[in-house]
Scaffold this motif. Structure first.
Motif, short mmCIF file in Angstrom:
data_model
loop_
_atom_site.label_atom_id
_atom_site.label_comp_id
_atom_site.label_asym_id
_atom_site.label_seq_id
_atom_site.Cartn_x
_atom_site.Cartn_y
_atom_site.Cartn_z
N ILE A 2 -85.83 -142.65 -35.40
CA ILE A 2 -86.67 -142.13 -36.47
C ILE A 2 -86.00 -140.99 -37.23
O ILE A 2 -86.31 -140.74 -38.38
CB ILE A 2 -88.05 -141.72 -35.89
CG1 ILE A 2 -88.76 -142.97 -35.39
CG2 ILE A 2 -88.90 -141.02 -36.91
CD1 ILE A 2 -90.11 -142.73 -34.82
N SER A 7 -85.29 -142.79 -42.89
CA SER A 7 -86.67 -142.50 -42.48
C SER A 7 -87.25 -141.36 -43.32
O SER A 7 -88.43 -141.38 -43.68
CB SER A 7 -86.73 -142.13 -41.00
OG SER A 7 -86.28 -143.20 -40.21
N ILE A 67 -90.90 -147.28 -41.72
CA ILE A 67 -90.24 -146.24 -40.92
C ILE A 67 -90.14 -146.67 -39.47
O ILE A 67 -89.11 -146.46 -38.82
CB ILE A 67 -91.01 -144.91 -41.03
CG1 ILE A 67 -90.90 -144.35 -42.44
CG2 ILE A 67 -90.48 -143.88 -40.03
CD1 ILE A 67 -91.78 -143.14 -42.68
N PHE A 70 -87.37 -149.36 -37.31
CA PHE A 70 -85.97 -148.94 -37.24
C PHE A 70 -85.15 -149.79 -36.28
O PHE A 70 -83.93 -149.84 -36.40
CB PHE A 70 -85.86 -147.46 -36.86
CG PHE A 70 -86.49 -147.11 -35.54
CD1 PHE A 70 -85.76 -147.19 -34.38
CD2 PHE A 70 -87.80 -146.71 -35.48
CE1 PHE A 70 -86.32 -146.87 -33.16
CE2 PHE A 70 -88.38 -146.38 -34.26
CZ PHE A 70 -87.64 -146.46 -33.10
N GLN A 76 -86.49 -154.30 -41.97
CA GLN A 76 -86.75 -153.05 -42.69
C GLN A 76 -86.17 -153.14 -44.11
O GLN A 76 -86.81 -152.72 -45.08
CB GLN A 76 -86.13 -151.89 -41.93
CG GLN A 76 -86.53 -150.53 -42.41
CD GLN A 76 -85.90 -149.42 -41.58
OE1 GLN A 76 -84.81 -149.58 -41.04
NE2 GLN A 76 -86.60 -148.31 -41.48
#
Length: 145
Positions: A2, A7, A67, A70, A76
């Motif tokens: 994160i 992020s 977010i 990951f 993503q």
């Protein structure tokens, strides 16, 4: 993880799409209700005007969900591209609404809220660039094994 830079880009994009739209106006007119905020568009009769806040909230939701993806960088990346398309649609919708405002013959000012989709698109592009860089780094390490 994160704590990656993408992020942060995604968090800022989510905050802009979901939070700052309540604080800054979309446009100002010289009619009876001079300042239009995003929450005011829910009460309108037009479907296009109701799509603006829904698109902002959906964009914020996708940014925040992205977010936490990951571990799956490819997903993503694809979700961020989808979010870019949503913000391009939102930008086009805002441009259309600003050109067809009732009473546009009188003086009206565009607020800073009209530029939020552009800022979010830029942040999502930077996040995708950082995700691609991470993916390339992982691929190069896998080649060395």
């Amino acid at each position: 993880m994160i704590q990656r830079i993408q992020s942060i880009y995604l968090l800022v994009a989510g905050i802009i799409s979901g939070g700052l739209t309540f604080l800054f106006s979309l446009w100002n007119t010289s009619q009876a209700n001079p300042t239009i905020y995003i929450i005011d568009l829910f009460a309108s009769n037009s479907l296009f005007e109701k799509l603006v806040p829904v698109s902002f909230f959906f964009s914020a939701l996708i940014s925040i969900v992205s977010i936490f993806l990951f571990k799956n960088r490819k997903l993503q990346f694809v979700i961020n591209r989808l979010n870019i398309l949503i913000n391009l649609f939102l930008l086009g919708l805002l441009i259309y609404l600003s050109q067809t405002l009732s009473g546009e013959a009188s003086v009206s000012e565009k607020g800073i809220g009209m530029f939020f989709p552009v800022i979010v698109i830029l942040l999502l592009f930077l996040a995708n660039k950082a995700i691609k860089k991470d993916e390339d780094l992982v691929k190069s390490v896998d080649r060395l094994r």
